[in-house]
Design a protein around this motif. Sequence first.
Motif, PDB file in Angstrom:
ATOM      1  N   SER A  82       7.859  43.303   8.296  1.00 47.46           N
ATOM      2  CA  SER A  82       7.058  42.221   8.887  1.00 47.46           C
ATOM      3  C   SER A  82       7.241  40.913   8.140  1.00 47.46           C
ATOM      4  CB  SER A  82       5.585  42.608   8.933  1.00 47.46           C
ATOM      5  OG  SER A  82       5.067  42.750   7.630  1.00 47.46           O
ATOM      6  N   LYS A  83       7.742  40.973   6.908  1.00 49.14           N
ATOM      7  CA  LYS A  83       7.976  39.756   6.114  1.00 49.14           C
ATOM      8  C   LYS A  83       9.317  39.096   6.434  1.00 49.14           C
ATOM      9  CE  LYS A  83       5.090  41.316   2.347  1.00 49.14           C
ATOM     10  NZ  LYS A  83       5.031  41.790   0.969  1.00 49.14           N
ATOM     11  N   LEU A  84      10.154  39.794   7.177  1.00 47.65           N
ATOM     12  CA  LEU A  84      11.455  39.210   7.533  1.00 47.65           C
ATOM     13  C   LEU A  84      11.254  38.024   8.469  1.00 47.65           C
ATOM     14  CD1 LEU A  84      13.746  42.298   8.331  1.00 47.65           C
ATOM     15  CD2 LEU A  84      13.919  40.758   6.377  1.00 47.65           C
ATOM     16  N   PRO A  85      12.028  36.974   8.280  1.00 43.74           N
ATOM     17  CA  PRO A  85      11.977  35.879   9.251  1.00 43.74           C
ATOM     18  C   PRO A  85      12.631  36.327  10.564  1.00 43.74           C
ATOM     19  CG  PRO A  85      13.690  35.475   7.626  1.00 43.74           C
ATOM     20  CD  PRO A  85      12.953  36.715   7.186  1.00 43.74           C
ATOM     21  N   LEU A  86      12.398  35.585  11.609  1.00 44.32           N
ATOM     22  CA  LEU A  86      12.934  35.948  12.925  1.00 44.32           C
ATOM     23  C   LEU A  86      14.444  36.128  12.881  1.00 44.32           C
ATOM     24  CD1 LEU A  86      12.473  36.516  15.888  1.00 44.32           C
ATOM     25  CD2 LEU A  86      12.568  34.048  16.320  1.00 44.32           C
ATOM     26  N   LEU A  87      15.145  35.274  12.144  1.00 42.43           N
ATOM     27  CA  LEU A  87      16.602  35.408  12.044  1.00 42.43           C
ATOM     28  C   LEU A  87      16.977  36.761  11.422  1.00 42.43           C
ATOM     29  CD1 LEU A  87      19.395  34.219  12.480  1.00 42.43           C
ATOM     30  CD2 LEU A  87      19.179  33.105  10.252  1.00 42.43           C
ATOM     31  N   GLY A  88      16.215  37.214  10.434  1.00 43.66           N
ATOM     32  CA  GLY A  88      16.463  38.515   9.826  1.00 43.66           C
ATOM     33  C   GLY A  88      16.262  39.654  10.819  1.00 43.66           C
ATOM     34  N   VAL A  89      15.232  39.530  11.645  1.00 42.09           N
ATOM     35  CA  VAL A  89      14.971  40.546  12.668  1.00 42.09           C
ATOM     36  C   VAL A  89      16.103  40.551  13.694  1.00 42.09           C
ATOM     37  CG1 VAL A  89      13.385  41.248  14.497  1.00 42.09           C
ATOM     38  CG2 VAL A  89      12.479  40.428  12.324  1.00 42.09           C
ATOM     39  N   ILE A  90      16.560  39.364  14.076  1.00 44.28           N
ATOM     40  CA  ILE A  90      17.680  39.263  15.025  1.00 44.28           C
ATOM     41  C   ILE A  90      18.932  39.912  14.442  1.00 44.28           C
ATOM     42  CG2 ILE A  90      19.261  37.652  16.163  1.00 44.28           C
ATOM     43  CD1 ILE A  90      16.787  35.759  16.463  1.00 44.28           C
ATOM     44  N   LEU A  91      19.241  39.610  13.192  1.00 46.46           N
ATOM     45  CA  LEU A  91      20.431  40.197  12.558  1.00 46.46           C
ATOM     46  C   LEU A  91      20.305  41.716  12.443  1.00 46.46           C
ATOM     47  CD1 LEU A  91      21.153  37.540   9.791  1.00 46.46           C
ATOM     48  CD2 LEU A  91      22.427  37.925  11.919  1.00 46.46           C
ATOM     49  N   PHE A  92      19.113  42.184  12.131  1.00 50.04           N
ATOM     50  CA  PHE A  92      18.860  43.627  12.068  1.00 50.04           C
ATOM     51  C   PHE A  92      19.126  44.270  13.435  1.00 50.04           C
ATOM     52  CE2 PHE A  92      16.068  47.324  12.362  1.00 50.04           C
ATOM     53  CZ  PHE A  92      16.393  48.004  11.200  1.00 50.04           C
ATOM     54  N   SER A  93      18.626  43.638  14.492  1.00 49.85           N
ATOM     55  CA  SER A  93      18.839  44.157  15.848  1.00 49.85           C
ATOM     56  C   SER A  93      20.303  44.104  16.240  1.00 49.85           C
ATOM     57  CB  SER A  93      17.982  43.378  16.847  1.00 49.85           C
ATOM     58  OG  SER A  93      16.621  43.661  16.643  1.00 49.85           O
ATOM     59  N   TRP A  94      20.999  43.052  15.848  1.00 50.52           N
ATOM     60  CA  TRP A  94      22.429  42.948  16.145  1.00 50.52           C
ATOM     61  C   TRP A  94      23.218  44.060  15.461  1.00 50.52           C
ATOM     62  CZ3 TRP A  94      23.974  37.095  15.664  1.00 50.52           C
ATOM     63  CH2 TRP A  94      23.620  36.429  16.845  1.00 50.52           C
ATOM     64  N   LEU A  95      22.810  44.390  14.255  1.00 49.49           N
ATOM     65  CA  LEU A  95      23.487  45.471  13.540  1.00 49.49           C
ATOM     66  C   LEU A  95      23.358  46.784  14.309  1.00 49.49           C
ATOM     67  CD1 LEU A  95      24.951  46.555  11.016  1.00 49.49           C
ATOM     68  CD2 LEU A  95      22.693  46.893  10.001  1.00 49.49           C
ATOM     69  N   ILE A  96      22.170  47.041  14.826  1.00 54.81           N
ATOM     70  CA  ILE A  96      21.959  48.248  15.633  1.00 54.81           C
ATOM     71  C   ILE A  96      22.740  48.151  16.945  1.00 54.81           C
ATOM     72  CG2 ILE A  96      20.246  49.647  16.856  1.00 54.81           C
ATOM     73  CD1 ILE A  96      18.216  48.687  14.721  1.00 54.81           C
ATOM     74  N   ALA A  97      22.730  46.966  17.555  1.00 51.16           N
ATOM     75  CA  ALA A  97      23.425  46.774  18.837  1.00 51.16           C
ATOM     76  C   ALA A  97      24.934  46.974  18.692  1.00 51.16           C
ATOM     77  CB  ALA A  97      23.127  45.396  19.400  1.00 51.16           C
ATOM     78  N   PHE A  98      25.481  46.737  17.516  1.00 48.61           N
ATOM     79  CA  PHE A  98      26.906  46.993  17.292  1.00 48.61           C
ATOM     80  C   PHE A  98      27.239  48.448  17.634  1.00 48.61           C
ATOM     81  CE2 PHE A  98      30.047  48.849  14.403  1.00 48.61           C
ATOM     82  CZ  PHE A  98      31.183  48.156  14.808  1.00 48.61           C
ATOM     83  N   PHE A  99      26.371  49.356  17.182  1.00 46.46           N
ATOM     84  CA  PHE A  99      26.612  50.772  17.445  1.00 46.46           C
ATOM     85  C   PHE A  99      26.416  51.103  18.919  1.00 46.46           C
ATOM     86  CE2 PHE A  99      25.684  50.544  12.921  1.00 46.46           C
ATOM     87  CZ  PHE A  99      26.812  51.173  12.429  1.00 46.46           C
ATOM     88  N   GLU A 100      25.521  50.372  19.572  1.00 41.64           N
ATOM     89  CA  GLU A 100      25.374  50.539  21.022  1.00 41.64           C
ATOM     90  C   GLU A 100      26.712  50.304  21.709  1.00 41.64           C
ATOM     91  OE1 GLU A 100      23.931  48.109  24.918  1.00 41.64           O
ATOM     92  OE2 GLU A 100      23.193  47.438  22.968  1.00 41.64           O
ATOM     93  N   TYR A 101      27.367  49.211  21.360  1.00 43.39           N
ATOM     94  CA  TYR A 101      28.644  48.867  21.974  1.00 43.39           C
ATOM     95  C   TYR A 101      29.742  49.859  21.602  1.00 43.39           C
ATOM     96  CZ  TYR A 101      27.000  44.595  24.042  1.00 43.39           C
ATOM     97  OH  TYR A 101      26.345  43.689  24.838  1.00 43.39           O
ATOM     98  N   CYS A 102      29.636  50.468  20.429  1.00 41.03           N
ATOM     99  CA  CYS A 102      30.627  51.470  20.016  1.00 41.03           C
ATOM    100  C   CYS A 102      30.588  52.701  20.923  1.00 41.03           C
ATOM    101  CB  CYS A 102      30.394  51.882  18.561  1.00 41.03           C
ATOM    102  SG  CYS A 102      30.866  50.617  17.372  1.00 41.03           S
ATOM    103  N   PHE A 103      29.469  52.911  21.598  1.00 39.80           N
ATOM    104  CA  PHE A 103      29.353  54.012  22.562  1.00 39.80           C
ATOM    105  C   PHE A 103      29.513  53.521  24.004  1.00 39.80           C
ATOM    106  CE2 PHE A 103      27.057  55.796  18.907  1.00 39.80           C
ATOM    107  CZ  PHE A 103      27.662  57.033  18.826  1.00 39.80           C
ATOM    108  N   GLN A 104      28.969  52.342  24.294  1.00 44.47           N
ATOM    109  CA  GLN A 104      28.966  51.813  25.670  1.00 44.47           C
ATOM    110  C   GLN A 104      30.384  51.520  26.173  1.00 44.47           C
ATOM    111  OE1 GLN A 104      26.217  51.374  27.590  1.00 44.47           O
ATOM    112  NE2 GLN A 104      27.314  50.533  29.306  1.00 44.47           N
ATOM    113  N   VAL A 105      31.168  50.842  25.361  1.00 39.27           N
ATOM    114  CA  VAL A 105      32.513  50.455  25.804  1.00 39.27           C
ATOM    115  C   VAL A 105      33.387  51.682  26.092  1.00 39.27           C
ATOM    116  CG1 VAL A 105      34.632  49.237  25.122  1.00 39.27           C
ATOM    117  CG2 VAL A 105      32.386  48.158  24.767  1.00 39.27           C
TER     118      VAL A 105
END
Length: 121
Positions: free
Chosen positions: A34-57
């Motif tokens: 909860s202490k992460l700034p919004l940019l940190g949360v976005i980067l965290f989500s992008w890191l997870i989304a990378f793996f999404e694409y590793c399966f989706q594509v």
Amino acid sequence: MNYLLTIGLLVCSNIFMTFAWYGHLKLAENAWFSKLPLLGVILFSWLIAFFEYCFQVPANRIGFEGNGGVFSLVQLKVIQEVITLMVFVIFSSFAFHAPLKMNHLIGFALLVLAVYFIFKG
């Protein structure tokens, strides 16, 4: 058997996608997150989304009829949407204890009906 691989990869992809899109809402209950700034949360989500694409594509490449798979482009999209809803319902039920109401069930039934009509042709 490519259709099973395609569906399995789509399920994995959607698990990562759901966590990338909504997991940060649950993680916000933790002090460190909860202490992460919004940019940190976005980067965290992008890191997870990378793996999404590793399966989706690969799922789309393997499953698409233009690449020797068994699904049309429209069928792939409809399968993906239904899997997304199923994964989301499970996630929201366990992570947020969100109730499943009758109007939700009716909406999901209509989506299953959409799958039927998409695959009928």
